[in-house]
Design a protein around this motif. Structure first.
Motif, PDB file in Angstrom:
ATOM      1  N   PRO A 187       0.806  -1.223   0.000  1.00 35.59           N
ATOM      2  CA  PRO A 187       0.000   0.000   0.000  1.00 35.59           C
ATOM      3  C   PRO A 187       0.837   1.269   0.000  1.00 35.59           C
ATOM      4  O   PRO A 187       0.506   2.240  -0.702  1.00 35.59           O
ATOM      5  N   ARG A 190       2.094   1.904  -3.496  1.00 35.73           N
ATOM      6  CA  ARG A 190       1.036   2.352  -4.397  1.00 35.73           C
ATOM      7  C   ARG A 190       0.634   3.792  -4.097  1.00 35.73           C
ATOM      8  O   ARG A 190       0.387   4.580  -5.017  1.00 35.73           O
ATOM      9  N   VAL A 227      -6.192   3.789  -2.462  1.00 35.19           N
ATOM     10  CA  VAL A 227      -5.568   2.524  -2.069  1.00 35.19           C
ATOM     11  C   VAL A 227      -6.436   1.792  -1.051  1.00 35.19           C
ATOM     12  O   VAL A 227      -6.554   0.564  -1.088  1.00 35.19           O
TER      13      VAL A 227
END
Length: 275
Positions: A187, A190, A227
């Motif tokens: 995460p 991203r 996300v």
């Protein structure tokens, strides 16, 4: 930069204020797509601005001509903005003229630009992505909705974004605590990618540091929320669980939209007053 509409609003404001050239606007918009197609969404827009209807013509020059004509057609009252970024969402359609093709198109894309002064004839601009290399702009003739005075300034927006960063991080942590599907990347990686993608778009040099910080914080919150949405449960959630997650993120997305529109509006207003 959060959207092509935000870019266009900021750069068009800087251009009309004399701080940027048409080439500056074109260069900034080319970062969104190398090819821009421009056409009218109705006969009136085609007749008033010499735009193709039906169909689209390549190049952004026709869009700039329409923006200048609509922005200078009437004198704004105190506190009114000739260029307005609109970021509508279901249940949040402030700034859109009711029951129009423009409003439906803007709500469908979640973004638009309104050019003109409150209560007068103006235009609404809606971008649609057509593949990785083409951005299509439709110009609609509208009556610009009455201007609602901003009840919050950049200082309050900046504070709310600091709080929203913490709220978005908490939302991500809560969703990750549930059984989730496998994500393609960590995460944090991203989130960093989404923030970097937003940061590659340029801002006008005359924009204030505070407005930049607000937009940067809004991009960070949006990245975290995006996300978090990708960390949804691996199994279909119950209706109550889905409603709870929606209740968690809805006010955060609303804060992001508000912060972005405030930052863009105050930047355009400052540019116009300094002209």
């Amino acid at each position: 930069m959060c959207s092509s509409s935000a870019s266009l609003a900021l750069w068009a404001g800087s251009w009309l204020a004399g701080s940027s050239s048409p080439d500056d606007v074109i260069d900034a918009m080319s970062e969104w797509a190398p090819m821009h197609l421009v056409g009218a969404g109705d006969v009136d827009a085609a007749d008033d601005f010499g735009l193709q209807y039906p169909g689209y013509a390549e190049g952004i020059a026709g869009l700039l001509h329409a923006i200048r004509a609509a922005a200078t057609a009437s004198t704004p009252t105190a506190g009114d903005d000739r260029i307005k970024l609109v970021l509508p969402a279901p249940g949040a359609v402030s700034g859109l003229p009711a029951n129009t093709d423009f409003s439906r198109a803007a709500l469908n894309t979640g973004q638009a630009v309104v050019i003109g002064t409150s209560g007068n004839s103006g235009i609404g601009l809606v971008p649609v992505v057509e593949g990785p290399d083409v951005l299509r702009w439709t110009v609609y003739s509208i009556v610009v909705p009455e201007h609602g005075h901003r009840d919050r300034g950049l200082g309050e927006a900046e504070y709310e974004m600091r709080e929203a960063v913490r709220g978005a991080a908490d939302a991500l942590a809560r969703m990750q605590s549930l059984p989730t599907r496998t994500l393609d990347a960590d995460p944090r990686t991203r989130i960093a990618e989404l923030i970097a993608d937003a940061a590659r778009h340029r801002y006008p040099a005359d924009m204030s540091d505070r407005a930049f910080r607000v937009l940067e914080s809004a991009d960070r919150v949006a990245a975290i929320l995006t996300v978090a949405a990708g960390s949804a449960p691996s199994e279909a959630p119950t209706a109550s669980a889905a409603a709870a997650r929606e209740e968690l993120v809805r006010p955060l997305w609303a804060a992001v939209r508000t912060a972005r529109t405030i930052a863009v509006a105050t930047s355009i207003e400052a540019a116009m007053h300094s002209a």
